[in-house]
Design a protein around this motif. Structure first.
Motif, mmCIF file in Angstrom:
data_model
loop_
_atom_site.group_PDB
_atom_site.id
_atom_site.type_symbol
_atom_site.label_atom_id
_atom_site.label_comp_id
_atom_site.label_asym_id
_atom_site.label_seq_id
_atom_site.Cartn_x
_atom_site.Cartn_y
_atom_site.Cartn_z
ATOM 1 N N ALA A 112 31.254 -40.367 -5.867
ATOM 2 C CA ALA A 112 31.863 -40.474 -4.541
ATOM 3 C C ALA A 112 32.759 -39.281 -4.265
ATOM 4 N N SER A 113 33.478 -38.839 -5.278
ATOM 5 C CA SER A 113 34.352 -37.666 -5.127
ATOM 6 C C SER A 113 33.528 -36.408 -4.884
ATOM 7 N N LEU A 114 32.380 -36.316 -5.551
ATOM 8 C CA LEU A 114 31.481 -35.176 -5.334
ATOM 9 C C LEU A 114 30.996 -35.153 -3.890
ATOM 10 N N TRP A 115 30.665 -36.315 -3.350
ATOM 11 C CA TRP A 115 30.241 -36.403 -1.946
ATOM 12 C C TRP A 115 31.347 -35.922 -1.018
ATOM 13 N N LEU A 116 32.575 -36.319 -1.296
ATOM 14 C CA LEU A 116 33.712 -35.869 -0.488
ATOM 15 C C LEU A 116 33.896 -34.357 -0.590
ATOM 16 N N GLN A 117 33.729 -33.846 -1.792
ATOM 17 C CA GLN A 117 33.896 -32.403 -1.977
ATOM 18 C C GLN A 117 32.847 -31.617 -1.194
ATOM 19 N N ARG A 118 31.616 -32.103 -1.210
ATOM 20 C CA ARG A 118 30.549 -31.397 -0.501
ATOM 21 C C ARG A 118 30.718 -31.494 1.005
ATOM 22 N N LYS A 119 31.427 -32.525 1.462
ATOM 23 C CA LYS A 119 31.721 -32.639 2.893
ATOM 24 C C LYS A 119 32.925 -31.796 3.295
ATOM 25 N N GLY A 120 33.613 -31.225 2.312
ATOM 26 C CA GLY A 120 34.815 -30.458 2.595
ATOM 27 C C GLY A 120 36.016 -31.333 2.902
ATOM 28 N N SER A 121 36.005 -32.578 2.375
ATOM 29 C CA SER A 121 37.059 -33.542 2.695
ATOM 30 C C SER A 121 38.248 -33.506 1.745
ATOM 31 N N LEU A 122 38.109 -32.847 0.602
ATOM 32 C CA LEU A 122 39.189 -32.839 -0.378
ATOM 33 C C LEU A 122 40.209 -31.760 -0.037
ATOM 34 N N GLN A 123 41.437 -32.181 0.124
ATOM 35 C CA GLN A 123 42.501 -31.274 0.510
ATOM 36 C C GLN A 123 43.496 -31.115 -0.633
#
Length: 276
Positions: free
Chosen positions: A190-201
């Motif tokens: 799930a974290s990988l998906w967020l990272q690929r969406k550019g959601s991790l700040q």
């Protein structure tokens, strides 16, 4: 920042769960030790067993739904739909994976002579998966500055559930450890998906001293639990083999269960360090 950690952590979680299954379920030695740990529970204090049953009894379909709603509400209030979807997906996907594996995929061959509840497959533990995925979902959705407060309340509970499953004789040690690995892997994906969406700040504010103290404390607890488990299993098993005292084997299993949940939790926290 390099986020290649997520695929590595996900793969490590799944591989760990697979290794636990092979060693504990597909070998005669593994089944014998785990059954001895379950029999050792019978020597535990009744109050401990009652406390374990009470804690596990609080995990129901309704409490799980409440946890999902609470996690979703935090994300909605933050207006972070991406985090909300990821966090809720961790809890839901975690249950889907472990229930399918337990009920339809993973057999438990009869390698030792047992009867009753000892004979059926219970790997991975659904209760442990719920506890760990709720913790991981909270890490994902709660803002960085409030994460320490969340950990103060949720981390001890999530860690205790794994050991409670042994104390209540609902699960074996391998069930809990496999659940830790699967929950960690699902949360990493799930974290990988967020990272690929550019959601991790990245959070670049001041260090939270209280959170550092909390993480150091639980890291020490994890280390002590792991060492204690090695001693409780290593010494008697080396001296007496598979005839080791069942009470000691149970105590060692409980130590390993606590260590496994804490290590999984601390690994995910380390991956989310200064990410909000």
């Amino acid at each position: 920042m390099n986020y290649r950690r997520w695929p590595v952590v996900a793969a490590a979680g799944f591989v760990f769960a697979a290794v636990v299954y092979v060693l504990a379920v597909l070998t005669r030695t593994g089944q014998t030790i785990e059954n001895a740990a379950l029999r050792g529970v019978d020597q535990d204090d009744v109050s401990e067993t009652d406390a374990a049953w009470a804690a596990l009894g609080q995990i129901t379909v309704y409490s799980l739904a409440a946890a999902v709603l609470a996690v979703a509400l935090v994300g909605v209030l933050r207006k972070r739909w991406d985090l909300t979807v990821a966090a809720v997906s961790v809890i839901v996907a975690g249950q889907l994976v472990v229930q399918v594996l337990k009920r339809f995929v993973l057999p438990r061959p009869a390698l030792v002579e047992v009867t009753g509840d000892y004979a059926h497959n219970s790997l991975p533990s659904g209760h442990t998966t719920i506890a760990m995925t709720v913790l991981f979902a909270a890490v994902i959705v709660v803002p960085w500055k409030w994460r320490g407060v969340m950990l103060f309340f949720v981390l001890p509970w999530a860690t205790a559930i794994g050991q409670y499953t042994l104390t209540a004789k609902w699960h074996r040690l391998s069930d809990t450890l496999a659940a830790d690995g699967i929950a960690l892997a699902v949360a990493a994906l799930a974290s990988l998906w967020l990272q690929r969406k550019g959601s991790l700040q990245v959070y670049d504010g001041p260090r939270r001293v209280g959170r550092v103290v909390l993480v150091v404390f639980w890291s020490l607890v994890a280390a002590v639990s792991l060492v204690l488990g090695v001693i409780l299993w290593g010494v008697p098993l080396a001296r007496q083999g598979l005839d080791a005292d069942e009470w000691v084997v149970y105590l060692g299993a409980g130590s390993f269960a606590s260590a496994g949940s804490l290590i999984a939790a601390l690994t995910f926290l380390a991956c989310w360090r200064r990410i909000g």
